[in-house]
Enzyme design. Sequence first.
Site: not given
Length: 335
Positions: A82, A241-242, A231, A190, A47-49
């Site tokens: 995603r 973002n998150k 993101d 996270q 995960r993570g852009a």
Amino acid sequence: MLDYFSIKFMNGKLCFLDQTKLPDVEEFICTDSPERIALAIERLEIRGAPLIAIAALYGVALAVKASEKNFYPAIERFKSTRPTAVNLFNELRDLERFFEEDIKNQNYEAVLNFAFDYHKKDERYCENISKIGADYIENLFNRKLNIITHCNTGALATGGIGTAFGVIYELHRRNLVNMVFACETRPFLQGLRLTSFELKKNKINHVIIVDSLASFIMKKEKIDLVIVGADRIAKNGDTANKVGTYSLAINARYHNILFFVAAPSTTFDNEIQEGENIKIEERSPDELLSFGSSKVLFNQINSINYSFDVTPSDLISGIITEKKVYTPPFDFSYD
Ligand code: MRU
């Protein structure tokens, strides 16, 4: 030098640290199956852009190894994993152009090298973001700082030391971090599971807070700045973002605290003017209605599990990239 890594391509396979098991279990999965890599992205094992994009490029290379005919179906499969992080779409578009440009590019080695190059580029970008961000922040404060961060933006989310985490890491190296307050990041945790893992490994002072404590901590602990990743950044600077990032930005503004976004240029979406147009991923309610392996057992609880939110650019004090720190009013058009 870090003693952990998120993904590595070796012996014809992609090996990745299963992030759903951290911090208790450090388990690597090695696979040459593109479908297994796509599933890992969907399940947030990877995960993570920036890291999602890197993994997808390796995945397409492995698909082409089996047959060049697999190229376009693999591109489409990874695009479907995603929807919000734009790095994935930017890099798959660039890979398509590269593939179509020259017949010599239409083989496993060429596509694999494309993936390696992007992986290395992301590592360099992280290094630049860390230094440029730390220089800027050191100039502003020149003292030890209390910092809030959200989600995970470190080596587990990128091909290098990280974006927002990279800036924190570099400030720590310069002895400029008093305390990092890491939001737990409901519902997938996270912050609690991954950022604390990285802060601990790098011996950076930190505490975990529940997301909803951030505003009170801002008041109580003399927070100097908030720094988060991204993101997708629209042309006007609106930033996805998150989920929880938008609340942090509103709270920071109320308390007169600087709010920074750190992201590579690969996280910019040059096709959309503002955040309204960003597609927000909605994930399974099960993630929200469970704590670890135990589910909340009430039947028919309705929930909304948006994985991201969008922070309007007017709440952002600066966007730190591998090139420079952009300040409002944001204009990225000349770079
Ligand atoms: O759902 P995730 O864990 O992939 O979300 C990650 C984030 O929101 C990060 O802040 C963002 O991708 C930047 S990572 C350098």
